[in-house]
Design an enzyme around this catalytic site. Structure first.
Site, short mmCIF file in Angstrom:
data_model
loop_
_atom_site.label_atom_id
_atom_site.label_comp_id
_atom_site.label_asym_id
_atom_site.label_seq_id
_atom_site.Cartn_x
_atom_site.Cartn_y
_atom_site.Cartn_z
N GLN A 54 0.82 -1.22 0.00
CA GLN A 54 0.00 0.00 0.00
C GLN A 54 0.85 1.27 0.00
O GLN A 54 0.33 2.36 -0.22
CB GLN A 54 -0.93 0.02 1.23
CG GLN A 54 -1.97 -1.08 1.19
CD GLN A 54 -2.90 -1.00 2.37
OE1 GLN A 54 -2.60 -1.49 3.44
NE2 GLN A 54 -4.05 -0.36 2.20
N CYS A 103 -10.77 -0.44 3.19
CA CYS A 103 -9.33 -0.51 2.94
C CYS A 103 -8.85 0.87 2.52
O CYS A 103 -9.50 1.53 1.70
CB CYS A 103 -9.05 -1.52 1.83
SG CYS A 103 -7.31 -1.67 1.40
N LEU A 104 -7.72 1.30 3.06
CA LEU A 104 -7.21 2.64 2.72
C LEU A 104 -6.86 2.76 1.24
O LEU A 104 -6.84 3.85 0.70
CB LEU A 104 -5.97 2.97 3.57
CG LEU A 104 -6.23 3.11 5.08
CD1 LEU A 104 -4.92 3.38 5.82
CD2 LEU A 104 -7.25 4.19 5.38
N GLU A 146 -4.75 -7.59 6.23
CA GLU A 146 -3.41 -7.07 5.92
C GLU A 146 -2.55 -8.14 5.27
O GLU A 146 -1.79 -7.87 4.34
CB GLU A 146 -2.74 -6.53 7.18
CG GLU A 146 -3.47 -5.38 7.85
CD GLU A 146 -3.89 -4.28 6.89
OE1 GLU A 146 -3.14 -3.99 5.93
OE2 GLU A 146 -4.98 -3.71 7.09
N HIS A 149 -2.96 -8.52 1.62
CA HIS A 149 -2.21 -7.52 0.83
C HIS A 149 -0.82 -8.06 0.44
O HIS A 149 -0.30 -7.76 -0.63
CB HIS A 149 -2.01 -6.24 1.64
CG HIS A 149 -3.17 -5.29 1.58
ND1 HIS A 149 -3.60 -4.69 0.43
CD2 HIS A 149 -3.98 -4.80 2.58
CE1 HIS A 149 -4.63 -3.88 0.70
NE2 HIS A 149 -4.88 -3.94 1.99
NI NI Z 1 -6.39 -2.89 3.03
#
Ligand code: NI
Length: 189
Positions: A54, A103-104, A146, A149
């Site tokens: 991210q 989710c960011l 997480e 990801h």
């Molecule tokens: Ni996320």
């Protein structure tokens, strides 16, 4: 130490689909700095977890801090600040639970995601101590989100086909760079 707020990569960026690799902690300069930057970047965006892809990295690292969601019901979240380096889930068990996530990297979308209720995970902490721990409930959920990801998996991959169709245009817009939010982001274009 100088803290740097890093841009958060948005849905559609290829780095979010990369499978990350274990790091060699003895040969990873500025690991502490990276971890601090990840936490501060996450806090500024009001997140409770952030994974290396991210912020554009393909290293097997994520951070979690559940203190913002601590409550009378869940006082144990108050001290739950963890760094997961070279994380590997060893076992998943328990019933599938369907709970809403966000989710960011996918701002503005919140959908119910099925996940196992219990996991066992091996990882190194920020002091490079090895741990093998079992988590349940919300902790297991955040960790699995997480962890996904790190394998290039996003929560929208796991939602129902119907909900996928409902959010498709929003996702397409993100891929085209049509997205805005109140934290620093890196769009696809
Ligand atoms: Ni996320």
């Amino acid at each position: 130490m100088l803290i740097m707020i890093l841009p958060i990569y948005i849905y559609g960026h290829p780095v979010l689909r990369k499978i990350t690799e274990d790091i060699d902690p003895d040969n990873y300069p500025k690991l502490k700095e990276l971890i601090d930057n990840m936490f501060e970047t996450m806090y500024l965006a009001d997140g409770v977890g952030l994974a290396a892809p991210q912020i554009g990295l393909t290293d097997r690292i994520f951070v979690v801090d559940l203190s913002p969601v601590a409550s009378e019901e869940h006082p144990e979240f108050r001290d739950f600040k963890r760094v997961f380096i070279n994380a590997h889930i060893i076992e998943r068990s328990g019933e599938l639970e369907l709970i809403e996530e966000g989710c960011l990297s996918i701002p503005g979308i919140h959908e119910k995601v099925p996940r196992e209720g219990e996991i066992r995970i091996a990882y190194l902490d920020e002091n490079l101590q090895r741990h093998e721990e079992t988590y349940t409930g919300f902790m297991a959920r955040v960790i699995q989100h997480e962890y996904d990801h790190l394998d290039g998996v996003l929560f929208v991959d796991k939602i129902s086909p119907l909900r996928k169709r409902m959010v498709k245009s929003k996702l397409t817009n993100m891929e085209k760079g049509k997205v805005s939010c109140d934290y620093k982001i890196k769009k696809v274009r």
